[in-house]
Design an enzyme around this catalytic site. Structure first.
Site, short mmCIF file in Angstrom:
data_model
loop_
_atom_site.label_atom_id
_atom_site.label_comp_id
_atom_site.label_asym_id
_atom_site.label_seq_id
_atom_site.Cartn_x
_atom_site.Cartn_y
_atom_site.Cartn_z
CB ILE A 206 39.09 42.53 48.90
CG1 ILE A 206 39.29 41.53 47.74
CG2 ILE A 206 40.10 42.82 49.72
CD1 ILE A 206 40.47 42.19 46.85
CD GLU A 207 35.51 39.00 44.70
OE1 GLU A 207 34.51 39.42 44.81
OE2 GLU A 207 36.38 38.98 43.60
CB SER A 208 32.22 37.68 50.30
OG SER A 208 33.19 37.01 50.64
CE1 TYR A 312 38.15 42.06 44.07
CE2 TYR A 312 39.72 41.21 42.60
CZ TYR A 312 38.77 40.82 43.52
OH TYR A 312 38.55 39.76 43.66
#
Length: 580
Positions: A206-208, A312
């Protein structure tokens, strides 16, 4: 098992602390039994012999009271220690019961005949009260489950993210799963070694999307999306040649250190993960603004966090749920990227990855994938550890010697810091290049405004005029010993001496980031070379840094920088300072 009610507990403890009430802090009192209530014995008439016998017995008992009192004190302190261990292991009820037993022992201490035990009794009274309050408060601040547990809550917020990831974002999710196969084996191994839950290995999705060169609008870079300051705090170096935020292995280790610090701070993984996204200070600020004086979990502060962070954590929980139920959502990993096996080589030659790829007959993209921290596919001038595919590692050093290096084979650009009055056309003329070339190299429009102090990359030249503004400056090393003070941490110390936390940890062989007051650290810092000679000045009574700086015709900031002082630092008579 005793039940501890908030009102009764706080009232009892308040009474206990303020009035010294001789009551236990627990509401459970033992019922009276036949053994407790004994029939009164008949009173015998006193005679002289009986009176002498009783007086002698009383003196004997009084002589034994100090030993009796000390025994009770030792036993109470031992029970307090046992309660502390129970608390640290998460057995809160057992810890409270043990403290209650310690309190009961304390009540047996006789201070009427031995007032010297008063202070010890009061100390134990305070210790038990403080510990009970801390334990009760901890029930409302931290999660008492296992350290490696991440509860997967399937509420409306998480279900909404599941629908997005398996619907409109399905293709992104599958591509990210394919990329994850290359990096997760190492990440999972590192997490297990550090005692962290394996589910955290899905955080980069989910970050990158497991992309090493992913760059966010907030300038967060790499698979784990570190901003420059946080990356530096956890030992990720960054200069004109390399940016370790893009190295999956180094960034993973830094992320683990950061997440461990956040979990120690907040106590549960959902809140720690929220803080990883928006920063621990934002989460602490949100907690302080709440009307409630406690935090059970992330969902207590969900609505008050930034919108991105509010999504998030549900997005992370949705990801973990989906990967554990791929068949349910008809998702398959159809094109997984295999991990790349490599062999490291320490080299001191500055060459381009394209030239190495030609020499060892390997695809340049593979070298780039193994060495993603190289910002421009060029090795730095200082010694560097390069990763070479195992299948092409044989004879690598010999083949490297065949690659010639010269001035033009170094970086085909230099750096220029914009000064007052500069324009793109003026800078282009100074370096004998074009406005279009500078604009393209810096990904700006040729009509863009340039800002004083910003740095531009100038392509295709090594003009002498750039030397004064080039960011690569000659440096000399300096070794000092620093004593850790209250309020210090590795990041602050590294910033103070213009070095990195990673370098401090390496020099001092530190396994973690925890420091102790009075601990001595060896710091190797780099000081810019200066044509002026430096001398020593012994501080005199009445001196202050500003007066010393003026006396030697130097700025206050220069004096502080030379001596690694801040504006709040104190100086003392007899202290030796560097001056110009």
């Amino acid at each position: 098992m005793n039940t501890y009610k908030p009102a009764a507990l706080i009232f009892a403890l308040s009474l206990f602390l303020i009035t010294g009430c001789q009551q236990s802090h627990l509401p459970a009192n033992k019922p009276l039994t036949d053994q407790t209530l004994k029939p009164a014995e008949p009173i015998e008439p006193l005679n002289q012999n009986t009176l002498q016998h009783e007086t002698s017995k009383q003196k004997k008992d009084e002589n034994q009271i100090p030993d009796f009192n000390q025994t009770k004190i030792d036993q109470a302190l031992e029970l307090c220690s046992v309660a502390q261990n129970c608390w640290e292991q998460g057995n809160l009820d057992e810890a409270l019961s043990t403290l209650d037993a310690a309190y009961a022992l304390m009540l047996e201490i006789d201070t009427d005949h031995n007032p010297e035990f008063n202070q010890q009794k009061e100390d134990i009274r305070y210790l038990i009260s403080k510990r009970v309050l801390e334990i009760y408060a901890s029930r409302h601040i931290v999660v008492t489950g296992h350290h490696d547990a991440i509860p997967i809550t399937l509420n409306d917020h998480v279900n909404a993210e599941i629908k997005r990831l398996t619907g409109p974002e399905r293709n992104f999710f599958i591509r990210s799963l394919n990329r994850s196969c290359r990096y997760r084996p190492f990440i999972v191994q590192a997490l297990k070694k550090s005692g962290l839950p394996e589910e955290i290995s899905w955080l980069p999705l989910i970050e990158s999307g497991f992309k090493n060169r992913a760059l966010s609008p907030a300038r967060a870079l790499g698979m784990w999306q570190f901003i420059p300051s946080t990356g530096n705090k956890f030992g990720l170096n960054r200069n004109h040649y390399i940016d370790e935020r893009m190295d999956p292995e180094k960034a993973t280790r830094a992320a683990i250190d950061y997440l461990k610090e956040l979990h120690n701070m907040f106590g549960d993984w959902t809140t720690a993960i929220a803080a990883y996204n928006c920063g621990e200070y934002r989460v602490l600020k949100t907690i302080r603004r709440q009307k409630l004086n406690y935090l059970d979990n992330f969902w207590d502060l969900y609505q008050n966090l930034p919108r991105e962070t509010a999504r998030y954590v549900p997005r992370f929980l949705a990801t973990v749920h989906i990967v554990k139920n791929l068949e349910k959502y008809n998702i398959t990993i159809d094109n997984p990227l295999k991990p790349l096996e490599y062999k490291p080589f320490n080299i001191k030659k500055q060459v381009h990855l394209n030239e190495i790829a030609k020499a060892i007959n390997v695809d340049t993209d593979i070298l780039v994938s193994l060495n993603p921290e190289l910002r421009y596919k060029t090795l730095p001038p200082e010694p560097y550890t390069i990763k070479i595919p195992v299948d092409h590692a044989g004879g690598f050093m010999a083949k490297l010697n065949t690659i010639k290096t010269n001035d033009h084979q170094n970086l085909q650009y230099t750096y220029y810091r914009i000064r007052k009055g500069d324009t793109l056309s003026g800078i282009a003329g100074k370096f004998k290049t074009s406005v279009n070339a500078i604009a393209g190299c810096n990904k700006i429009s040729k009509k863009s405004c340039i800002i004083i102090g910003k740095v531009l990359k100038i392509p295709g030249t090594h003009h002498k005029a750039s030397i004064k503004n080039n960011l690569i400056t000659a440096k000399t090393s300096k070794k000092i010993t620093y004593t850790v003070r209250a309020g210090d941490n590795l990041w602050l110390i590294a910033r103070k001496f213009s070095t990195t936390t990673k370098r401090i940890k390496s020099i001092n062989k530190l396994s973690g980031t925890r420091l102790n007051i009075g601990q001595h650290l060896t710091i190797i810092t780099n000081d810019k070379t200066d044509s002026k000679k430096l001398s020593r000045y012994k501080v005199k009574s009445g001196d202050n840094p500003l007066r010393i700086a003026k006396r030697h015709n130097m700025s206050l900031n220069r004096l502080l920088s030379l001596n690694h002082l801040s504006k709040r630092s104190k100086i003392y008579p007899g202290q030796s300072l560097l001056v110009e």
